[in-house]
Design a protein around this motif. Structure first.
Motif, PDB file in Angstrom:
ATOM      1  N   TYR A 185      40.350  23.840  36.796  1.00 40.13           N
ATOM      2  CA  TYR A 185      41.469  24.453  37.510  1.00 40.13           C
ATOM      3  C   TYR A 185      42.235  25.399  36.582  1.00 40.13           C
ATOM      4  O   TYR A 185      42.560  26.533  36.942  1.00 40.13           O
ATOM      5  CB  TYR A 185      42.385  23.364  38.059  1.00 40.13           C
ATOM      6  CG  TYR A 185      43.705  23.866  38.584  1.00 40.13           C
ATOM      7  CD1 TYR A 185      44.909  23.346  38.103  1.00 40.13           C
ATOM      8  CD2 TYR A 185      43.772  24.858  39.563  1.00 40.13           C
ATOM      9  CE1 TYR A 185      46.125  23.799  38.571  1.00 40.13           C
ATOM     10  CE2 TYR A 185      44.991  25.318  40.030  1.00 40.13           C
ATOM     11  CZ  TYR A 185      46.160  24.783  39.532  1.00 40.13           C
ATOM     12  OH  TYR A 185      47.365  25.242  39.985  1.00 40.13           O
ATOM     13  N   VAL A 186      42.486  24.946  35.365  1.00 35.74           N
ATOM     14  CA  VAL A 186      43.198  25.783  34.400  1.00 35.74           C
ATOM     15  C   VAL A 186      42.370  27.016  34.072  1.00 35.74           C
ATOM     16  O   VAL A 186      42.885  28.141  34.011  1.00 35.74           O
ATOM     17  CB  VAL A 186      43.532  24.974  33.134  1.00 35.74           C
ATOM     18  CG1 VAL A 186      44.062  25.875  32.050  1.00 35.74           C
ATOM     19  CG2 VAL A 186      44.545  23.891  33.445  1.00 35.74           C
ATOM     20  N   ALA A 187      41.069  26.831  33.873  1.00 31.41           N
ATOM     21  CA  ALA A 187      40.191  27.964  33.573  1.00 31.41           C
ATOM     22  C   ALA A 187      40.163  28.945  34.735  1.00 31.41           C
ATOM     23  O   ALA A 187      40.156  30.162  34.540  1.00 31.41           O
ATOM     24  CB  ALA A 187      38.774  27.471  33.275  1.00 31.41           C
ATOM     25  N   ALA A 188      40.163  28.416  35.960  1.00 30.22           N
ATOM     26  CA  ALA A 188      40.146  29.293  37.136  1.00 30.22           C
ATOM     27  C   ALA A 188      41.406  30.146  37.171  1.00 30.22           C
ATOM     28  O   ALA A 188      41.362  31.355  37.418  1.00 30.22           O
ATOM     29  CB  ALA A 188      40.029  28.466  38.411  1.00 30.22           C
ATOM     30  N   LYS A 189      42.543  29.512  36.901  1.00 30.28           N
ATOM     31  CA  LYS A 189      43.799  30.273  36.936  1.00 30.28           C
ATOM     32  C   LYS A 189      43.791  31.378  35.904  1.00 30.28           C
ATOM     33  O   LYS A 189      44.231  32.493  36.154  1.00 30.28           O
ATOM     34  CB  LYS A 189      44.993  29.335  36.678  1.00 30.28           C
ATOM     35  CG  LYS A 189      45.462  28.620  37.918  1.00 30.28           C
ATOM     36  CD  LYS A 189      46.844  28.047  37.769  1.00 30.28           C
ATOM     37  CE  LYS A 189      46.861  26.922  36.741  1.00 30.28           C
ATOM     38  NZ  LYS A 189      48.203  26.279  36.681  1.00 30.28           N
ATOM     39  N   SER A 190      43.255  31.054  34.700  1.00 35.14           N
ATOM     40  CA  SER A 190      43.336  32.057  33.640  1.00 35.14           C
ATOM     41  C   SER A 190      42.259  33.121  33.773  1.00 35.14           C
ATOM     42  O   SER A 190      42.514  34.300  33.594  1.00 35.14           O
ATOM     43  CB  SER A 190      43.320  31.384  32.267  1.00 35.14           C
ATOM     44  OG  SER A 190      42.004  31.257  31.801  1.00 35.14           O
TER      45      SER A 190
END
Lengths: 254, 521
Positions: B297-302
């Motif tokens: 999820y964090v990777a997707a946001k960034s």
């Protein structure tokens, strides 16, 4: 006997997209519209890949006759497990006019070139519904054909194919080499998984033109008109059964 | 007998239709406007008033004179009488609450709604506003004999402003129909949920529905620009404006957004619709640990940044339920956790590049084990079906205890695991799925039939746990009937008191959707 399988894949408008007739009424709008692989061709590729997994086939070659974007369709086939691709480039303006006979001649020439033992095609494309390419290809090659296949089994040097026909199911045997056309219930195509999608980027797609294969793509048909199906008319409500019967008689339904 | 021409036409239609309708049951679902009551296990549910021991408020009972008034106002075809005729309207689609109304009214205009409410207020008759009846907390159906006011015939789209993207329409427009209408103008409704084929935009606004794309397009408090609602007295409150910015006085429309029909009946809305994306991609990923889900999820946001339009989460049990009960086949092998990540943008090449970089990253670093990605509408529909139809699949098992909580992401899945341990073998299934991008978990438990013991084991435990982590006991479903008495787990008593005061001010006789939202005395 390990087969080399040639599979035809066609780039068509995605079946979930709403079709619009072009203002000139000679075709449908394709610009900016989402396309995908013809669903019956997905089934054809799936079957070929399964043959390879069963070690009945040694190589699966995906062929597409179409515009530049047809390469995306071939990539999908490669991601599903085909080994390499052949893109017969048709200029964008001529794609609409390409006929089953042209494709059949192209497939026949490629069969010769690639020394294929089996051709698997989708039974029909969902845009023109011709249901002719497989039959014509077999005829040009003078090969046996097994169309509307819902099950394929290999026996010595032959294929036992169950066909979906109007009366039910028919099982036939065809000698190899042969042409098969895939019907709906032959299998359920796999989705390409990410590792395979990545791998497919490195697989080779050979490019050529119809002329390179000595095939003339001059059109034999002229489209006179393309129109929407008639709009469904509103029904009418009636007060009682007697009125219903009268109305049915009036319109000649009973 | 079909003639040659008709036969050929039928076969050519059949090719597309056979494909579309045979292979993808999710398409049938989309086109089935009455999916509400197609469940194969429709058992007649116990009356809400009996099951939950509710006391009837001091309202009058409907008499012949009242019926005469409504018939004169609306005409004989727009009033439906009889409990048996109204079975579908008296029960929610989950078959968990049932009222006993015998009158349903179908106004077409705001004026008719005003006349109805004015009359009901004078004669102290309770009413239950109803849109598509897809609510999940029993807020859209009567508890006793409340008159059902249906927005079914209030479905006109009044205006689409192609420059600003503001759409003005009546509250009874079906969400999916509205979206398809604005699609012709290159716009999209900024709200999407599984019930889109049946829910009304008025209901969505009244419940402040969240849905699948809140992550990208924000909440209805932001995208709804204007509201027209009718108060209990019959007075029409016109807060309609098509302007994005209007700071003139107290912003009353926010009172009606999310108050679930208890402060006013929403009759018109003006909503800002963003441009329809030209390029959409959907990835379905398989993961083995919850920690990896958070990392993804964090990777997707960034890595996906501004093109990320949806981030959903499904656990193994939920997907198994869909597979078993709806016979939908997932495109990837079995995993502990799944994520649906959708991107929407204006440039396909740009988006695909970003998506590929993201996928290579998460796959390469091992936080994602497997997945598939699609941009063809047919494939995306199939993948979305796996997420959007979970509620339907759960319904097949019998009775669903449904919870919709907001929690800090670290506690998100622990809720499911703890509840599973807590309930042991008394249940069929305990699963979790939801809008992980919004920190919103849908916790669901199923049993064969409604079991009071199981309910008492779940409640108030689930609310206590939510309260402990300072979460919300109802992220987007609202309080309706089922959660009204638990409001204190997420709101201070001072806030609840002020809410009661406002209710008293706007609806002194308490006729609008009684027994809902605010706790019993």
């Amino acid at each position: 006997m390990s087969l080399r399988v040639l599979v035809g894949v066609k780039r068509v408008i995605d079946y979930a997209v709403k079709i619009r007739v072009r203002p000139d009424k000679l075709g449908v709008v394709t610009d900016g519209v989402k396309h995908s692989m013809n669903p019956f061709d997905e089934i054809a590729i799936e079957e070929a890949v399964r043959l390879k997994e069963k070690k009945i086939a040694k190589e699966v070659v995906a062929v597409s006759c179409g515009p530049t974007q047809a390469q995306e369709t071939i990539r999908t086939a490669l991601a599903m497990g085909a080994d390499r691709g052949i893109h017969v480039e048709i200029p964008a303006e001529e794609v609409e006019k390409l006929e089953p006979l042209h494709v059949a001649k192209i497939m026949a020439k490629l069969v010769e070139q690639e020394k294929a033992d089996l051709v698997v095609l989708g039974k029909q494309a969902i845009d023109d519904d011709s249901n002719a390419t497989a039959q014509m290809t077999a005829s040009i090659l003078d090969w046996p054909q097994a169309t509307f296949a819902s099950k394929i089994e290999k026996t010595d040097g032959e294929l036992q194919v169950t066909r979906e026909v109007d009366g039910g199911l028919e099982t036939i045997k065809v000698k190899l080499p042969a042409v098969v056309s895939a019907d709906l219930r032959l299998n359920e195509p796999r989705y390409a998984t990410l590792p395979n999608i990545m791998k497919a980027k490195k697989k080779k797609i050979a490019k050529m033109k119809a002329a390179d294969l000595g095939v003339d793509t001059t059109s034999h048909f002229e489209v006179l008109e393309v129109a929407d199906p008639p709009v469904r008319e509103a029904g009418i409500k009636v007060e009682d059964v007697d009125t219903l019967i009268t109305k049915l008689k009036e319109t000649g339904r009973i | 007998m079909l003639g040659g021409k008709e036969l050929r036409h039928a076969i050519s239609m059949a090719s597309r239709w056979t494909w579309a309708s045979c292979n993808l049951s999710s398409n049938l679902y989309r086109w089935n406007k009455t999916f509400i009551h197609t469940s194969s296990c429709h058992r007649k549910c116990e009356l809400t008033s009996k099951r939950y021991q509710v006391k009837r408020g001091k309202y009058n009972e409907i008499n012949e004179e009242n019926i005469k008034f409504f018939t004169e106002l609306l005409g004989p075809h727009r009033i439906i009488e009889g409990e048996s005729e109204l079975e579908g309207h008296n029960t929610d689609w989950l078959d968990t609450v049932r009222g006993a109304s015998s009158v349903l009214l179908k106004p077409k205009t705001t004026e008719e709604v005003s006349a109805i409410l004015s009359y009901c207020n004078q004669h102290r008759l309770a009413v239950c506003p109803q849109g598509g009846n897809t609510g999940l907390v029993g807020g859209s159906v009567p508890v006793f004999d409340e008159i059902i006011i249906s927005t079914n015939l209030m479905n006109k789209v009044e205006n689409v402003d192609t420059w600003s993207g503001v759409v003005t329409c009546q509250s009874g427009c079906v969400l999916e129909a509205l979206d398809q209408h604005v699609a012709d103008f290159g716009l999209m409704v900024p709200l999407d949920l599984g019930a889109k084929g049946s829910c009304h935009i008025g209901g969505n606004v009244s419940t402040n529905a969240g849905g699948l794309r809140l992550l990208r397009y924000g909440s209805l408090h932001g995208s709804v620009l204007g509201v027209e609602a009718v108060l209990a007295s019959g007075e029409v409150i016109d807060c309609m404006t098509a302007m994005k910015k209007d700071n003139t006085g107290y912003d009353l429309k926010h009172l009606f957004i999310g108050s679930e029909g208890t402060l006013g009946l929403v009759t018109k809305i003006a909503i800002h619709c963003p441009p329809r994306p030209q390029a959409v991609n959907l990835a379905l990923l398989g993961l083995s640990t919850y920690e990896n889900v958070l990392k993804t999820y964090v990777a997707a946001k960034s890595k996906l940044g501004e093109i990320l339009s949806s981030c959903e989460f499904i656990d193994r049990s939920s997907l198994e339920c869909v597979e078993e009960n709806l016979k939908l086949k997932p495109p990837i092998s079995s995993h502990e956790y799944y994520m649906l990540i959708e991107t929407s943008g204006s440039n396909g090449t740009h988006d695909e590049e970003k998506l590929n970089i993201f996928l290579e990253d998460v796959l390469g670093s091992g936080i994602v084990d497997d997945g598939t990605v699609a941009s063809e509408p047919s494939r995306m529909l199939h993948i979305w079906g796996l997420r959007e139809r979970i509620a339907e699949a759960l319904h097949h098992e019998g009775y669903t205890y449904k919870y919709d909580i907001s929690t800090p992401l670290s506690h998100f899945y622990k809720m499911v695991e703890d509840m599973r341990k807590h309930l042991g073998s008394k249940i069929i299934r305990c699963c979790g799925y939801g809008h992980i991008g919004d920190g919103n978990l849908h916790l669901n438990i199923t049993t064969d039939e409604f079991d009071k013991e199981v309910l008492n084991r779940i409640e108030p435990a689930v609310y206590e746990w939510t309260s402990k982590v300072n979460g919300s006991i109802s992220a987007e479903h609202g309080l309706g009937f089922k959660k009204r008495n638990y409001i204190h787990y997420s709101k201070s008593s001072g806030a609840v008191t002020l809410m009661k005061q406002m209710k008293k001010l706007l609806d002194p006789n308490g006729i609008l959707n009684p027994y809902k939202v605010l706790p019993d005395e």
